[in-house]
Scaffold this motif. Sequence first.
Motif, PDB file in Angstrom:
ATOM      1  N   ASN A   1       0.858  -1.296   0.206  1.00  8.86           N
ATOM      2  CA  ASN A   1      -0.060  -0.020  -0.009  1.00  8.86           C
ATOM      3  C   ASN A   1       0.999   1.106  -0.121  1.00  8.86           C
ATOM      4  O   ASN A   1       0.624   2.338  -0.687  1.00  8.86           O
ATOM      5  N   GLU A   2       1.921   1.379   0.766  1.00 13.82           N
ATOM      6  CA  GLU A   2       2.810   2.432   0.818  1.00 13.82           C
ATOM      7  C   GLU A   2       3.454   2.840  -0.607  1.00 13.82           C
ATOM      8  O   GLU A   2       3.623   3.805  -0.944  1.00 13.82           O
ATOM      9  N   ALA A   3       3.768   1.644  -1.221  1.00 16.66           N
ATOM     10  CA  ALA A   3       4.208   2.086  -2.710  1.00 16.66           C
ATOM     11  C   ALA A   3       3.073   2.414  -3.611  1.00 16.66           C
ATOM     12  O   ALA A   3       3.490   3.522  -4.546  1.00 16.66           O
ATOM     13  N   LYS A   4       1.793   2.106  -3.343  1.00 16.19           N
ATOM     14  CA  LYS A   4       0.856   2.643  -4.256  1.00 16.19           C
ATOM     15  C   LYS A   4       0.780   3.991  -4.034  1.00 16.19           C
ATOM     16  O   LYS A   4       0.479   4.662  -4.982  1.00 16.19           O
ATOM     17  N   GLN A   5       0.619   4.373  -2.614  1.00 13.28           N
ATOM     18  CA  GLN A   5       0.591   6.074  -2.297  1.00 13.28           C
ATOM     19  C   GLN A   5       1.859   6.661  -2.690  1.00 13.28           C
ATOM     20  O   GLN A   5       1.500   7.722  -3.559  1.00 13.28           O
ATOM     21  N   SER A   6       3.118   6.258  -2.651  1.00 10.97           N
ATOM     22  CA  SER A   6       4.436   7.037  -3.091  1.00 10.97           C
ATOM     23  C   SER A   6       4.628   7.142  -4.483  1.00 10.97           C
ATOM     24  O   SER A   6       5.068   8.047  -5.032  1.00 10.97           O
ATOM     25  N   ARG A   7       4.450   5.858  -5.284  1.00  8.72           N
ATOM     26  CA  ARG A   7       4.915   5.879  -6.540  1.00  8.72           C
ATOM     27  C   ARG A   7       3.621   6.254  -7.578  1.00  8.72           C
ATOM     28  O   ARG A   7       3.892   6.737  -8.554  1.00  8.72           O
ATOM     29  N   LEU A   8       2.546   5.926  -7.020  1.00  9.84           N
ATOM     30  CA  LEU A   8       1.421   6.126  -7.980  1.00  9.84           C
ATOM     31  C   LEU A   8       0.304   7.255  -7.399  1.00  9.84           C
ATOM     32  O   LEU A   8      -0.672   7.549  -8.073  1.00  9.84           O
ATOM     33  N   GLN A   9       0.473   7.750  -6.428  1.00  8.79           N
ATOM     34  CA  GLN A   9      -0.112   8.852  -5.721  1.00  8.79           C
ATOM     35  C   GLN A   9      -1.580   8.212  -5.224  1.00  8.79           C
ATOM     36  O   GLN A   9      -2.808   8.971  -5.344  1.00  8.79           O
ATOM     37  N   VAL A  10      -1.973   6.907  -5.006  1.00 10.37           N
ATOM     38  CA  VAL A  10      -3.239   6.583  -4.656  1.00 10.37           C
ATOM     39  C   VAL A  10      -3.488   7.001  -3.381  1.00 10.37           C
ATOM     40  O   VAL A  10      -2.498   6.949  -2.397  1.00 10.37           O
TER      41      VAL A  10
ATOM     42  N   GLN B   1     -10.644   3.020   2.969  1.00  7.03           N
ATOM     43  CA  GLN B   1     -12.125   2.838   2.603  1.00  7.03           C
ATOM     44  C   GLN B   1     -12.283   1.676   1.962  1.00  7.03           C
ATOM     45  O   GLN B   1     -13.380   0.967   2.141  1.00  7.03           O
ATOM     46  N   HIS B   2     -11.465   1.091   0.882  1.00 11.90           N
ATOM     47  CA  HIS B   2     -11.676   0.222  -0.150  1.00 11.90           C
ATOM     48  C   HIS B   2     -10.989  -1.167  -0.124  1.00 11.90           C
ATOM     49  O   HIS B   2     -11.251  -2.180  -0.930  1.00 11.90           O
ATOM     50  N   GLY B   3      -9.774  -0.980   0.343  1.00 19.43           N
ATOM     51  CA  GLY B   3      -8.755  -1.716   0.450  1.00 19.43           C
ATOM     52  C   GLY B   3      -8.121  -1.817  -1.149  1.00 19.43           C
ATOM     53  O   GLY B   3      -8.649  -1.072  -2.058  1.00 19.43           O
ATOM     54  N   ALA B   4      -6.679  -2.587  -1.239  1.00 15.95           N
ATOM     55  CA  ALA B   4      -5.963  -2.327  -2.285  1.00 15.95           C
ATOM     56  C   ALA B   4      -6.494  -2.980  -3.385  1.00 15.95           C
ATOM     57  O   ALA B   4      -6.385  -2.766  -4.635  1.00 15.95           O
ATOM     58  N   VAL B   5      -7.511  -4.174  -3.271  1.00 16.80           N
ATOM     59  CA  VAL B   5      -8.239  -4.881  -4.295  1.00 16.80           C
ATOM     60  C   VAL B   5      -9.573  -4.242  -4.452  1.00 16.80           C
ATOM     61  O   VAL B   5     -10.538  -4.830  -3.830  1.00 16.80           O
ATOM     62  N   SER B   6      -9.333  -3.242  -5.238  1.00 14.81           N
ATOM     63  CA  SER B   6     -10.915  -2.699  -5.435  1.00 14.81           C
ATOM     64  C   SER B   6     -10.959  -1.875  -6.693  1.00 14.81           C
ATOM     65  O   SER B   6      -9.594  -1.305  -7.242  1.00 14.81           O
ATOM     66  N   GLU B   7     -12.047  -1.571  -7.223  1.00 13.83           N
ATOM     67  CA  GLU B   7     -12.222  -0.628  -8.348  1.00 13.83           C
ATOM     68  C   GLU B   7     -11.565   0.747  -8.247  1.00 13.83           C
ATOM     69  O   GLU B   7     -10.861   1.265  -9.133  1.00 13.83           O
ATOM     70  N   GLU B   8     -12.138   1.316  -6.944  1.00 14.62           N
ATOM     71  CA  GLU B   8     -11.330   2.745  -6.762  1.00 14.62           C
ATOM     72  C   GLU B   8      -9.845   2.630  -6.862  1.00 14.62           C
ATOM     73  O   GLU B   8      -9.199   3.611  -7.351  1.00 14.62           O
ATOM     74  N   VAL B   9      -9.098   1.640  -6.240  1.00 17.93           N
ATOM     75  CA  VAL B   9      -7.614   1.664  -6.191  1.00 17.93           C
ATOM     76  C   VAL B   9      -7.152   1.477  -7.589  1.00 17.93           C
ATOM     77  O   VAL B   9      -6.114   2.194  -7.757  1.00 17.93           O
ATOM     78  N   VAL B  10      -7.450   0.546  -8.248  1.00 20.56           N
ATOM     79  CA  VAL B  10      -7.104   0.292  -9.707  1.00 20.56           C
ATOM     80  C   VAL B  10      -7.244   1.454 -10.454  1.00 20.56           C
ATOM     81  O   VAL B  10      -6.388   1.823 -11.376  1.00 20.56           O
ATOM     82  N   LYS B  11      -8.484   2.106 -10.541  1.00 21.20           N
ATOM     83  CA  LYS B  11      -8.454   3.365 -11.081  1.00 21.20           C
ATOM     84  C   LYS B  11      -7.773   4.394 -10.751  1.00 21.20           C
ATOM     85  O   LYS B  11      -7.102   5.113 -11.705  1.00 21.20           O
TER      86      LYS B  11
ATOM     87  N   ALA C   1      -3.792  -1.336 -15.030  1.00 23.78           N
ATOM     88  CA  ALA C   1      -3.394  -1.522 -13.543  1.00 23.78           C
ATOM     89  C   ALA C   1      -4.117  -2.672 -13.195  1.00 23.78           C
ATOM     90  O   ALA C   1      -5.358  -2.944 -13.507  1.00 23.78           O
ATOM     91  N   VAL C   2      -3.625  -3.591 -12.223  1.00 23.19           N
ATOM     92  CA  VAL C   2      -4.081  -4.836 -11.689  1.00 23.19           C
ATOM     93  C   VAL C   2      -3.558  -4.843 -10.394  1.00 23.19           C
ATOM     94  O   VAL C   2      -2.372  -4.514  -9.779  1.00 23.19           O
ATOM     95  N   SER C   3      -4.701  -5.090  -9.592  1.00 24.57           N
ATOM     96  CA  SER C   3      -4.378  -5.663  -8.339  1.00 24.57           C
ATOM     97  C   SER C   3      -5.437  -6.923  -7.861  1.00 24.57           C
ATOM     98  O   SER C   3      -6.581  -6.269  -8.175  1.00 24.57           O
ATOM     99  N   GLY C   4      -4.907  -7.691  -7.115  1.00 21.49           N
ATOM    100  CA  GLY C   4      -5.715  -8.867  -6.787  1.00 21.49           C
ATOM    101  C   GLY C   4      -5.064  -9.710  -5.785  1.00 21.49           C
ATOM    102  O   GLY C   4      -4.118  -9.477  -5.191  1.00 21.49           O
ATOM    103  N   ILE C   5      -5.726 -10.846  -5.560  1.00 22.55           N
ATOM    104  CA  ILE C   5      -5.511 -11.734  -4.469  1.00 22.55           C
ATOM    105  C   ILE C   5      -5.252 -13.125  -5.315  1.00 22.55           C
ATOM    106  O   ILE C   5      -6.102 -13.709  -5.534  1.00 22.55           O
ATOM    107  N   ALA C   6      -3.980 -13.147  -5.373  1.00 21.77           N
ATOM    108  CA  ALA C   6      -3.349 -14.336  -6.207  1.00 21.77           C
ATOM    109  C   ALA C   6      -3.696 -15.889  -5.333  1.00 21.77           C
ATOM    110  O   ALA C   6      -3.311 -16.537  -5.798  1.00 21.77           O
ATOM    111  N   GLY C   7      -3.395 -15.785  -4.122  1.00 25.58           N
ATOM    112  CA  GLY C   7      -3.213 -16.717  -3.106  1.00 25.58           C
ATOM    113  C   GLY C   7      -1.907 -17.427  -2.960  1.00 25.58           C
ATOM    114  O   GLY C   7      -1.015 -16.857  -3.528  1.00 25.58           O
TER     115      GLY C   7
END
Length: 163
Positions: free
Chosen positions: A57-66, A73-83, A100-106
């Motif tokens: 999540n930290e990288a999403k914030q610092s590198r991509l300004q998420v 509110q929505h979690g990393a695996v969400s429509e809002e985050v990938v947008k 952009a891709v974010s998911g739970i690969a298991g």
Amino acid sequence: MNDEIKSLAARLGAVLNKRGLKVTTAESCTGGGVAYAITSVAGSSNWFEEGVITYSNEAKQSRLQVASTTLMQHGAVSEEVVKEMTLGALQCGQAQLAIAVSGIAGPGGGTAEKPVGLVWVAWRFREVVVARSFHFSGDREQVRLQSIAEGLRGAIEMMESNL
């Protein structure tokens, strides 16, 4: 990487090259797999700008300004985050298309609300953004490969829809 993914990457390249456009990627669960597929195509330097892997999540914030509020509110695996990931990726450089891709690969990490195999993919072409959720089955590698294929497939659809 399977033949379907190779074919999709080459097809995306042909569409982008013909239009004089470039693509960038912002990936989490695929670990750069979309970018790897793209750069496996000879001549991809003409239509691929860069790929960013933001696993935390930290990288999403610092590198991509998420926004941290979006993640909370929505979690990393969400429509809002990938947008938001696509927007951040486009702001990093000169590409016109972002995947952009974010998911739970298991195999772990899933919940009842967000099970293993849930993947969100978004595509942004200039101001147009589309996101879709998928629920893939199979092991970690199969989920990742299906995510890569859908990322490429959606980008082709977006480019071929005459936007």
